[in-house]
Scaffold this motif. Structure first.
Motif, mmCIF file in Angstrom:
data_model
loop_
_atom_site.group_PDB
_atom_site.id
_atom_site.type_symbol
_atom_site.label_atom_id
_atom_site.label_comp_id
_atom_site.label_asym_id
_atom_site.label_seq_id
_atom_site.Cartn_x
_atom_site.Cartn_y
_atom_site.Cartn_z
ATOM 1 N N ILE A 79 0.878 -1.181 0.000
ATOM 2 C CA ILE A 79 0.000 0.000 0.000
ATOM 3 C C ILE A 79 0.909 1.222 0.000
ATOM 4 O O ILE A 79 1.422 1.641 1.039
ATOM 5 C CB ILE A 79 -0.929 0.008 1.226
ATOM 6 C CG1 ILE A 79 -1.632 -1.350 1.388
ATOM 7 C CG2 ILE A 79 -1.959 1.127 1.107
ATOM 8 C CD1 ILE A 79 -2.293 -1.547 2.732
ATOM 9 N N ASP A 80 1.138 1.761 -1.187
ATOM 10 C CA ASP A 80 2.066 2.884 -1.359
ATOM 11 C C ASP A 80 1.339 4.191 -1.043
ATOM 12 O O ASP A 80 0.365 4.544 -1.712
ATOM 13 C CB ASP A 80 2.598 2.878 -2.795
ATOM 14 C CG ASP A 80 3.626 3.970 -3.035
ATOM 15 O OD1 ASP A 80 4.401 4.264 -2.107
ATOM 16 O OD2 ASP A 80 3.646 4.537 -4.150
ATOM 17 N N THR A 81 1.808 4.913 -0.046
ATOM 18 C CA THR A 81 1.120 6.135 0.390
ATOM 19 C C THR A 81 1.924 7.381 0.004
ATOM 20 O O THR A 81 3.149 7.332 -0.094
ATOM 21 C CB THR A 81 0.900 6.140 1.919
ATOM 22 O OG1 THR A 81 2.173 6.266 2.574
ATOM 23 C CG2 THR A 81 0.230 4.848 2.375
ATOM 24 N N PRO A 82 1.239 8.505 -0.217
ATOM 25 C CA PRO A 82 1.951 9.751 -0.555
ATOM 26 C C PRO A 82 2.757 10.257 0.638
ATOM 27 O O PRO A 82 2.358 10.088 1.793
ATOM 28 C CB PRO A 82 0.827 10.730 -0.899
ATOM 29 C CG PRO A 82 -0.420 9.917 -0.997
ATOM 30 C CD PRO A 82 -0.217 8.705 -0.171
ATOM 31 N N GLY A 83 3.885 10.911 0.331
ATOM 32 C CA GLY A 83 4.699 11.491 1.399
ATOM 33 C C GLY A 83 4.497 12.982 1.562
ATOM 34 O O GLY A 83 4.814 13.542 2.612
ATOM 35 N N LEU A 84 3.970 13.643 0.525
ATOM 36 C CA LEU A 84 3.730 15.085 0.623
ATOM 37 C C LEU A 84 2.621 15.351 1.636
ATOM 38 O O LEU A 84 1.584 14.691 1.616
ATOM 39 C CB LEU A 84 3.351 15.654 -0.745
ATOM 40 C CG LEU A 84 4.408 15.504 -1.851
ATOM 41 C CD1 LEU A 84 3.850 15.957 -3.191
ATOM 42 C CD2 LEU A 84 5.660 16.308 -1.504
ATOM 43 N N GLY A 108 21.884 8.767 4.521
ATOM 44 C CA GLY A 108 22.528 10.066 4.634
ATOM 45 C C GLY A 108 21.633 11.134 5.216
ATOM 46 O O GLY A 108 22.111 12.180 5.652
ATOM 47 N N ALA A 109 20.311 10.888 5.211
ATOM 48 C CA ALA A 109 19.366 11.856 5.775
ATOM 49 C C ALA A 109 19.124 11.547 7.246
ATOM 50 O O ALA A 109 19.401 10.439 7.720
ATOM 51 C CB ALA A 109 18.057 11.825 5.003
ATOM 52 N N GLY A 110 18.583 12.510 7.962
ATOM 53 C CA GLY A 110 18.240 12.290 9.363
ATOM 54 C C GLY A 110 16.853 11.679 9.491
ATOM 55 O O GLY A 110 16.269 11.184 8.522
ATOM 56 N N TYR A 111 16.341 11.722 10.694
ATOM 57 C CA TYR A 111 14.992 11.219 10.969
ATOM 58 C C TYR A 111 14.037 12.355 10.632
ATOM 59 O O TYR A 111 13.758 13.228 11.443
ATOM 60 C CB TYR A 111 14.889 10.817 12.439
ATOM 61 C CG TYR A 111 13.600 10.107 12.804
ATOM 62 C CD1 TYR A 111 13.231 8.927 12.175
ATOM 63 C CD2 TYR A 111 12.772 10.603 13.801
ATOM 64 C CE1 TYR A 111 12.071 8.263 12.516
ATOM 65 C CE2 TYR A 111 11.606 9.949 14.157
ATOM 66 C CZ TYR A 111 11.263 8.784 13.512
ATOM 67 O OH TYR A 111 10.100 8.126 13.856
ATOM 68 N N ASP A 112 13.528 12.349 9.382
ATOM 69 C CA ASP A 112 12.809 13.504 8.885
ATOM 70 C C ASP A 112 11.345 13.528 9.328
ATOM 71 O O ASP A 112 10.831 12.592 9.936
ATOM 72 C CB ASP A 112 12.926 13.618 7.364
ATOM 73 C CG ASP A 112 12.672 12.289 6.676
ATOM 74 O OD1 ASP A 112 11.770 11.563 7.119
ATOM 75 O OD2 ASP A 112 13.384 11.977 5.703
ATOM 76 N N VAL A 113 10.684 14.626 8.983
ATOM 77 C CA VAL A 113 9.325 14.866 9.478
ATOM 78 C C VAL A 113 8.343 13.817 8.958
ATOM 79 O O VAL A 113 7.465 13.354 9.683
ATOM 80 C CB VAL A 113 8.842 16.280 9.079
ATOM 81 C CG1 VAL A 113 7.480 16.567 9.696
ATOM 82 C CG2 VAL A 113 9.837 17.323 9.515
ATOM 83 N N GLY A 114 8.478 13.453 7.685
ATOM 84 C CA GLY A 114 7.576 12.447 7.126
ATOM 85 C C GLY A 114 7.675 11.126 7.855
ATOM 86 O O GLY A 114 6.666 10.442 8.069
ATOM 87 N N ALA A 115 8.907 10.753 8.253
ATOM 88 C CA ALA A 115 9.095 9.522 9.030
ATOM 89 C C ALA A 115 8.428 9.660 10.397
ATOM 90 O O ALA A 115 7.783 8.724 10.879
ATOM 91 C CB ALA A 115 10.586 9.224 9.185
#
Length: 687
Positions: A79-84, A108-115
């Motif tokens: 179930i692929d969900t949008p990240g925006l 290379g990225a941090g623990y971002d808001v979407g996560a």
């Protein structure tokens, strides 16, 4: 595709920040499992999951897509969900239908808001959490930087399962700590190699073993004694920990090149909770509901597609029983039955006929006109209501202006269909301003709605800032005469009233009479009141409704032949127009109660922004969420048009708010002058 028992079904919501590679990774899983015959590329617009015209145009997911695959005797529904953030309704849909969420972050990225948001949504539903760190093959990336960020956030629950062995800044091999094997990848194909030592592999193995041991007392004892776990013990500890929420497995991979995606699929098939054993499903009354194919029918509609050509498509996750062609479609919400439509399995944009949708599985039923997203499909013999889909409320509102006059009904019809498809949209006609108001989760969200109106329903609109529903009132008491006399042959018209206007307490006109001696006969009192009530709908200074007005009829005169209800109604209107300008009329503006939530570090910036909007801060303090502040303020609604955009920008998407109407207050003189000037300009334009 063969039919699977719930014990062999995994429903996985793929979620995370926009642009981190969720759809690319999902496409890689489908291709490796031979569920698609080519590897779709988001950048090339040929993705199996981003099939909507808007998604192809934007090169980004704007809605949830479902596609099943088969891997090692297991059916995995992706179930692929949008990240925006503007399309957060898709995350709500995916989380409701899944037992696990695979949170995708980029190496290379941090623990971002979407996560963060995906994790929070999964926690609210009490479903399993897993992490995929993709793009490990990209230049200047570092898996271990991202792993350390996850570890800092979730501490001992983070469990590395597949990790890269680095030579310099290149991935030399991927080590599967669960199987104790390592693989090198070339053009998407893996070759087993000796397990490398060095780097951080030993450290990762220790973290893995401790996490697995934490899921079982016997394993923990064995861990402390330094004994090696058997493959069976590892599998048992890993799956038990993931199901219990004590382990969040982490898989390194590269979706674009397929590197280690097979190891991710192995891990998902082995460790993710199956639909049968998932213990988090409850009815709306809080009762546990086992996932049993032989149980009573209960299926949640978690997504709807309202296509003007294909017809309505209702996506169901079956919790209990099974959906079959001969079962009546009984809606627990409406208490109505309808004929079951065609049953199909969805593979992105492709459809495949299905004989049934058994418990634990996901499928689509077409042309169920009475079923909406969040409804429960059940049996009339044993009615079960499931928890609905928890959608975010829309908070950005714009007025809809049709480009061709006369198409307002067409717009309303199209938007009502789109609301069926996306419950994070709301649409209403403001009776006071006579504007059609469209609300959504952000500027991009509303832009997509406008685009769909054009492509699906053939109507073009523009969005403008909505008018504010101001009010008018008076601050001074006056007494005034209203006299209407007209003679034009035959019976004339005569009505004469003296009315006292003064500030009142009610939003409605407070009408009274103090007539003594019959100067105005009683039968004309209702006509006087009616005349005044019609007048207060449109005030004197800017045409807005009047509130807080008390009117008392205290004297007058009449003519035994020429007086009539119409004459006294007209006389009352004359008194209103003569008296209100003398009673210090003023503009009232609507004030709302704002509750804004933001990270600790953003409190000062948001407080400053609210002050610029003429807001008054009423209080602040820690919210119920960790590291988040709550700020309560009273703000003029006219100043809040772009607050949603500013809050999102300042807080990097972490902030949210509620805004409710509280009351009306006197507008400052400069604001009142602008309102009056705008009303005059609009009146001239209409003329």
């Amino acid at each position: 595709m063969k039919t699977y028992n719930a014990k062999n079904i995994r429903n996985i919501a793929v979620a995370g920040h926009g642009g981190r590679g969720k759809t690319t990774l999902s496409e890689a899983m489908l291709f490796l499992a031979k569920a698609s015959d080519r590897l779709g590329r988001v950048a090339e617009g040929n993705s199996m999951l981003d099939y909507d015209a808007e998604e192809k145009r934007r090169r980004a997911s704007v809605s949830t897509a479902v596609a099943p695959l088969e891997w090692k005797d297991t059916k995995i529904n992706i179930i692929d969900t949008p990240g925006l953030f503007d399309f957060a309704g898709g995350l709500s849909e995916g989380i409701r239908a899944a037992e696990s969420v695979l949170i995708v972050v980029a190496a290379g990225a941090g623990y971002d808001v979407g996560a963060e948001k995906a994790f929070k949504a999964a926690k609210a539903r009490n479903i399993a959490k897993m992490f995929a760190v993709t793009r490990c093959d990209a230049e200047n990336t570092d898996f271990y930087k991202t792993f350390d960020a996850l570890k800092a956030e979730h501490e001992a629950k983070i469990c590395p399962v597949v990790v890269p062995f680095m030579e310099g800044d290149k991935v030399k091999a991927y080590v599967d700590l669960a199987s104790g094997k390592a693989f090198e990848y070339h053009e998407g194909k893996g070759k087993e190699v000796p397990v490398p030592e060095g780097g951080r592999i030993g450290e990762m193995r220790d973290i893995f073993n401790e996490a697995v041991a934490s899921a079982d007392d016997e394993l923990m004892e064995k861990f402390f004694e330094g004994e090696t776990f058997t493959p069976e013990e590892i599998a048992k500890g890993l799956s038990a920990g993931v199901a219990a929420g004590s382990i969040y497995p982490v898989f390194a991979c590269a979706g674009l090149t397929l590197d280690a995606v097979d190891l991710l699929l192995n891990g998902v098939a082995a460790a993710a909770p199956n639909a049968a054993d998932f213990a988090g499903e409850k009815t709306a009354d809080g009762e546990d509901l086992p996932c049993d194919e032989n149980g009573p029918l209960a299926a949640i509609c978690f997504k709807t597609i309202a296509d003007p050509f294909v017809g309505k498509m209702s996506f169901f996750k079956v919790i209990s029983g099974k959906i079959t062609p001969d079962a009546p479609a009984y809606n627990a919400r409406t208490g109505e039955s309808e004929r079951m439509g065609k049953i199909i399995t969805i593979h992105g944009s492709k459809q495949e006929d299905a004989a049934a949708i058994p418990a634990g599985d996901i499928g689509v039923v077409t042309k169920l006109s009475g079923i909406n997203t969040g409804d429960t499909l059940t049996s009339q013999k044993k009615v079960i209501t499931l928890e609905k889909v928890s959608f975010p409320a829309p908070y950005l509102s714009m007025a809809v202006k049709v480009r061709k006059k006369g198409e307002e009904e067409k717009v309303a019809s199209g938007l009502s269909r789109l609301v069926e498809e996306d419950p994070t949209i709301s649409f209403e006609t403001n009776k006071e301003t006579r504007q059609q108001i469209l609300s959504g989760l952000g500027e991009q969200h509303l832009d997509v709605v406008v685009s769909k109106l054009k492509t699906k329903f053939g109507v073009e609109v523009d969005l403008t800032v909505p008018k504010v529903a101001y009010r008018e009132t008076i601050r001074k008491k006056v007494e005034v005469q209203g006299r209407h006399k007209k003679q034009s042959g035959g019976h004339g018209q005569f009505g004469d009233v003296y009315i006292r206007f003064e500030p009142g307490e009610s939003d409605e006109l407070d009408f009274n009479e103090e007539i003594v001696g019959g100067s105005v006969p009683k039968q004309y009192f209702p006509a006087v009141e009616k005349g005044l009530r019609e007048c207060v709908t449109k005030g004197i200074i800017a045409g807005y409704p009047m509130v807080g007005l008390k009117a008392t009829l205290y004297f007058g005169s009449y003519h035994p032949v020429d007086s009539s209800e119409m004459a006294f109604k007209t006389a009352a209107a004359i008194a209103f127009k003569n008296g209100i300008p003398q009673a210090q009329p003023t503009i009232l503006e609507p004030i709302g109660t704002l509750k804004a939530y933001m990270p600790d570090d953003n409190l000062g910036d948001i407080m400053g922004d609210i002050t610029k909007r003429r807001g008054r801060v009423m209080g602040m303090g820690p919210s119920n969420e960790p590291r988040m502040q709550e700020l309560v303020a009273e703000v003029p609604l006219a100043e809040m048009g772009d607050f949603a955009t500013v809050l999102r920008s300042v807080t990097a998407g972490r902030g949210f708010f509620t805004l409710e109407f509280a009351r009306y207050e006197d507008a400052p003189a400069n604001i009142a002058a602008k309102v009056i000037e705008a009303a005059k300009a609009e009146a001239e334009e209409e003329d």
